[in-house]
Design an enzyme around this catalytic site. Structure first.
Site, mmCIF file in Angstrom:
data_model
loop_
_atom_site.group_PDB
_atom_site.id
_atom_site.type_symbol
_atom_site.label_atom_id
_atom_site.label_comp_id
_atom_site.label_asym_id
_atom_site.label_seq_id
_atom_site.Cartn_x
_atom_site.Cartn_y
_atom_site.Cartn_z
ATOM 1 N N GLY A 134 0.644 -1.266 -0.241
ATOM 2 C CA GLY A 134 0.212 -0.161 0.464
ATOM 3 C C GLY A 134 1.031 1.109 0.183
ATOM 4 O O GLY A 134 2.113 1.289 0.151
ATOM 5 N N LEU A 135 -0.038 2.432 -0.517
ATOM 6 C CA LEU A 135 0.978 4.072 -0.163
ATOM 7 C C LEU A 135 1.583 4.242 1.013
ATOM 8 O O LEU A 135 1.393 3.497 2.070
ATOM 9 C CB LEU A 135 -0.180 4.678 -0.924
ATOM 10 C CG LEU A 135 -0.706 4.732 -1.837
ATOM 11 C CD1 LEU A 135 -1.916 5.790 -1.821
ATOM 12 C CD2 LEU A 135 0.302 4.983 -3.176
ATOM 13 N N SER A 136 2.745 4.697 0.967
ATOM 14 C CA SER A 136 3.747 5.611 1.703
ATOM 15 C C SER A 136 1.616 6.446 3.171
ATOM 16 O O SER A 136 1.349 6.645 2.537
ATOM 17 C CB SER A 136 3.911 6.702 1.743
ATOM 18 O OG SER A 136 4.909 6.742 2.766
ATOM 19 N N GLY A 192 -0.809 2.621 6.026
ATOM 20 C CA GLY A 192 -1.041 2.076 7.829
ATOM 21 C C GLY A 192 0.094 0.871 7.861
ATOM 22 O O GLY A 192 -0.563 0.069 8.784
ATOM 23 N N LYS A 193 0.434 0.692 7.322
ATOM 24 C CA LYS A 193 1.396 -0.996 7.089
ATOM 25 C C LYS A 193 2.080 -1.683 8.048
ATOM 26 O O LYS A 193 2.367 -1.814 8.440
ATOM 27 C CB LYS A 193 2.454 -1.259 5.782
ATOM 28 C CG LYS A 193 1.682 -1.028 4.580
ATOM 29 C CD LYS A 193 2.583 -1.072 2.983
ATOM 30 C CE LYS A 193 3.992 0.105 3.059
ATOM 31 N NZ LYS A 193 3.460 1.068 2.969
ATOM 32 N N SER A 194 3.326 -0.015 8.896
ATOM 33 C CA SER A 194 4.269 -0.495 9.418
ATOM 34 C C SER A 194 3.226 -0.695 10.751
ATOM 35 O O SER A 194 3.014 -1.982 11.602
ATOM 36 C CB SER A 194 4.994 0.266 9.868
ATOM 37 O OG SER A 194 5.916 0.482 8.523
ATOM 38 N N SER A 207 5.299 -1.906 -1.817
ATOM 39 C CA SER A 207 5.660 -2.830 -3.263
ATOM 40 C C SER A 207 5.065 -2.364 -4.337
ATOM 41 O O SER A 207 4.283 -3.137 -4.302
ATOM 42 C CB SER A 207 5.583 -4.502 -2.472
ATOM 43 O OG SER A 207 4.739 -4.418 -1.550
HETATM 44 N N1 LIG Z 1 -7.136 2.222 11.344
HETATM 45 C C1 LIG Z 1 -5.164 2.517 11.128
HETATM 46 N N2 LIG Z 1 -4.306 1.524 11.276
HETATM 47 C C2 LIG Z 1 -2.814 1.807 10.325
HETATM 48 N N3 LIG Z 1 -2.555 3.420 10.212
HETATM 49 C C3 LIG Z 1 -4.044 4.347 10.693
HETATM 50 C C4 LIG Z 1 -4.708 3.812 11.350
HETATM 51 N N4 LIG Z 1 -5.355 4.891 11.346
HETATM 52 C C5 LIG Z 1 -4.907 5.960 11.521
HETATM 53 N N5 LIG Z 1 -3.846 5.391 10.926
HETATM 54 C C6 LIG Z 1 -1.907 5.934 11.354
HETATM 55 O O1 LIG Z 1 -1.456 6.118 10.145
HETATM 56 C C7 LIG Z 1 -0.106 6.771 10.344
HETATM 57 C C8 LIG Z 1 0.092 5.449 9.212
HETATM 58 O O2 LIG Z 1 1.572 5.406 9.394
HETATM 59 P P1 LIG Z 1 2.614 4.016 8.911
HETATM 60 O O3 LIG Z 1 2.007 2.942 9.302
HETATM 61 O O4 LIG Z 1 3.797 3.886 9.271
HETATM 62 O O5 LIG Z 1 3.161 3.781 7.311
HETATM 63 P P2 LIG Z 1 3.399 2.742 6.241
HETATM 64 O O6 LIG Z 1 4.335 2.248 6.498
HETATM 65 O O7 LIG Z 1 2.173 2.444 5.504
HETATM 66 O O8 LIG Z 1 4.303 3.797 5.857
HETATM 67 C C9 LIG Z 1 0.007 6.230 11.570
HETATM 68 O O9 LIG Z 1 0.858 7.781 12.094
HETATM 69 C C10 LIG Z 1 -0.896 5.738 11.565
HETATM 70 O O10 LIG Z 1 -1.184 6.451 13.480
HETATM 71 MG MG LIG Z 2 6.874 1.896 6.836
#
Ligand SMILES: Nc1ncnc2c1ncn2[C@@H]1O[C@H](COP(=O)(O)OP(=O)(O)O)[C@@H](O)[C@H]1O
Ligand SMILES: [Mg+2]
Length: 216
Positions: free
Chosen positions: A38-40, A43-45, A112
């Site tokens: 998914g996009l940056s 919420g992946k991490s 990815s």
């Molecule tokens: N339902 C949700 N699931 C995951 N992240 C969420 C959700 N709602 C809000 N967020 C917020 O969105 C952001 C996602 O960041 P991150 O997990 O680092 O994304 P990625 O790894 O995809 O770049 C975090 O700040 C997280 O707290």
């Molecule tokens: Mg990440």
């Protein structure tokens, strides 16, 4: 060029005496790779580490391979060109396969963005072990979150090749699971993910009864 391309003919696989099934039985789980894409800022991490916590809490051995973390070490020599993204994913998939062979459940959190790279990952890990999860959060939401200020810098022209801004994201055609983090809390999303994963890692009664081979 992949490492396969330069492997000399005299390099031959040496089989061990412990099978993945033995490790699976030992740990009481089917080792799969949960591939989050998914996009940056989708919420992946956040979801990967929440899932890991929940799996460990109920007694499962697992490990997160996270995009940013892996680029601190194993893949610190790689950038974000198409070729480097491809090599990034290939290495991660090979590591995921090794960890699966060791009996661990693997959760990966990488943008990815290219369908071909995800297909390669699926083939390396093995179709039967690969669970593709599309973290499908609208780009407007990701951009509003922007936890690391990356979208802002990409829009300002300070980052080139940033997925969703000046590089494409190819959505999965038939993911095993889709999660939109803009309509549910992190906890709810992690719960949905956990339920799907538990269904995939459970051993059958036959597999639970499997005995180890004789060792001399
Ligand atoms: N339902 C949700 N699931 C995951 N992240 C969420 C959700 N709602 C809000 N967020 C917020 O969105 C952001 C996602 O960041 P991150 O997990 O680092 O994304 P990625 O790894 O995809 O770049 C975090 O700040 C997280 O707290
Ligand atoms: Mg990440």
């Amino acid at each position: 060029m992949s490492s396969d391309d330069i492997k000399p003919a005299h390099v031959v696989w040496h089989d061990g005496h412990v099978q993945t099934e033995d490790r699976s039985y030992l740990l009481g789980q089917r080792p799969i790779t949960v591939w989050l894409t998914g996009l940056s800022a989708s919420g992946k991490s956040t979801l990967a580490f929440a899932l890991e916590r929940r799996l460990v809490d109920i007694g499962h051995a697992c490990y997160v391979l996270d995009g940013d973390n892996v680029r601190h070490g194993l893949n610190k020599d790689l950038g974000f060109s198409c070729q480097d993204r491809n090599e990034n994913i290939r290495r991660i998939a090979e590591v995921a396969r090794l960890m699966n062979n060791a009996g661990l459940i693997v959760i990966t959190a990488f943008i990815s963005p290219y369908g071909d790279d995800r297909q390669l990952a699926r083939e390396i890990v093995g179709v039967e072990n690969f669970v593709e999860v599309y973290v499908n959060t609208p780009i407007e939401i990701c951009e509003a979150r922007d936890p690391k200020g990356m979208y802002r810098r990409a829009r300002a022209g300070q980052i080139s090749g940033f997925t969703g801004v000046n590089d494409p994201y190819e959505s999965p055609g038939r993911p095993d699971l889709t999660i939109n983090t803009s309509i549910a809390s992190p906890s709810e999303c992690a719960g949905k993910l956990l339920a799907a994963v538990i269904a995939r890692i459970a051993l059958s009664e036959g597999e639970k009864r499997q005995t180890f081979g004789d060792s001399q």
